[in-house]
Design an enzyme around this catalytic site. Sequence first.
Site, PDB file in Angstrom:
ATOM      1  N   SER A   2     -28.703 -28.317  42.482  1.00 51.88           N
ATOM      2  CA  SER A   2     -29.051 -29.264  43.538  1.00 51.88           C
ATOM      3  C   SER A   2     -28.980 -30.704  43.059  1.00 51.88           C
ATOM      4  O   SER A   2     -29.217 -30.999  41.880  1.00 51.88           O
ATOM      5  CB  SER A   2     -30.475 -28.981  44.025  1.00 51.88           C
ATOM      6  N   TYR A  31     -39.254 -28.552  43.289  1.00 51.87           N
ATOM      7  CA  TYR A  31     -37.969 -27.918  43.591  1.00 51.87           C
ATOM      8  C   TYR A  31     -36.884 -28.421  42.643  1.00 51.87           C
ATOM      9  O   TYR A  31     -36.158 -27.632  42.022  1.00 51.87           O
ATOM     10  CB  TYR A  31     -37.569 -28.204  45.039  1.00 51.87           C
ATOM     11  N   LYS A  71     -34.861 -26.283  39.661  1.00 55.47           N
ATOM     12  CA  LYS A  71     -33.407 -26.139  39.606  1.00 55.47           C
ATOM     13  C   LYS A  71     -32.862 -26.582  38.248  1.00 55.47           C
ATOM     14  O   LYS A  71     -31.941 -25.985  37.698  1.00 55.47           O
ATOM     15  CB  LYS A  71     -32.757 -26.942  40.739  1.00 55.47           C
TER      16      LYS A  71
END
Length: 319
Positions: A117, A141, A145
């Site tokens: 991402s 998040y 990642k």
Amino acid sequence: MSWLVTGGAGYIGSHVVRSLSAAGLDPVVVDSMASGVRGFVPDQVPFYQLNILQTEKLVEIMKRHDVSGVIHLAGYKYAGESVKHPLLAFEQNVTGTAHLLEAMESSRVHNMVFSSSAAVYGTPNEDLVTEATGTFPESPYGQSKLVGEWLIRDQGVAAGLKHTSLRYFNVVGSGSDELYDASPHNLFPLVFQALNAGKTPKIFGTDYGTADGTCVRDYVHVADLALAHVEAAKKLEADAPLEPVYNLGSGDGVSVRQIMDAVAKVTGIEFSALEEARRPGDPARIVADGTLAARDLDWKMRHSLEQMVHSAWKASARR
């Protein structure tokens, strides 16, 4: 020989599955169905409902279908929500990836394309982000990642895993009318849901240091993204050299307000978006240079912004 697609019943995953089939590669889908849609997976594609934390079952599936590689899209994908639920983000994106890697090693599967991402960059200082840009994620998040990338890299050293990580930017549009973005947090579904309900769409944050005060992102079409996954899989299977990470971005920034203008034009529904406070975890601007992906993965922008909005709007009618 086949390719296992984790999260293959999701919005992006289902496009990857269809692109694999079109390229003559046999997909096998694993999805927990936490956010997937069963109807997104074609009837002829083997489908298993399970969480990637279930290592032994993953091993069984890989051996049963003679899996040669994995395209790993399964995970918890919401930057803003991850601030509220960091343990969930790390369990799914880090622990889950570790279990998947364990299953791959046990099954002697040595190829992996990882869905990473743009969130790994946080808020970069550069106007154009390259793969050499520093990684300073600003949400659990994004952190999860980045740790996933590290795990895969280390497994490459330890076990000879061939891999590449694709860092996505904002993925929109549809490659088929029946495949829609079902996320309750992504911009396009939220805008369409509001319009269909006779409500006014919202912009979260109008005080960013951008030209019109709203967040600026790279918006890329999901079908273009799927093709890059397939190209990466083919290159890994052919033992062709690949970079450890690639940006899949347009190189051009589009603001949330510009998106709203395009939606109004495509749908024919005039509106002035309601302005709300910023959401935690949302950086002001991320625009990426996709030169390396263009060189190695046939990456290109095949759709205009209006085409992205139009295809997404048509698909949303199937929800």
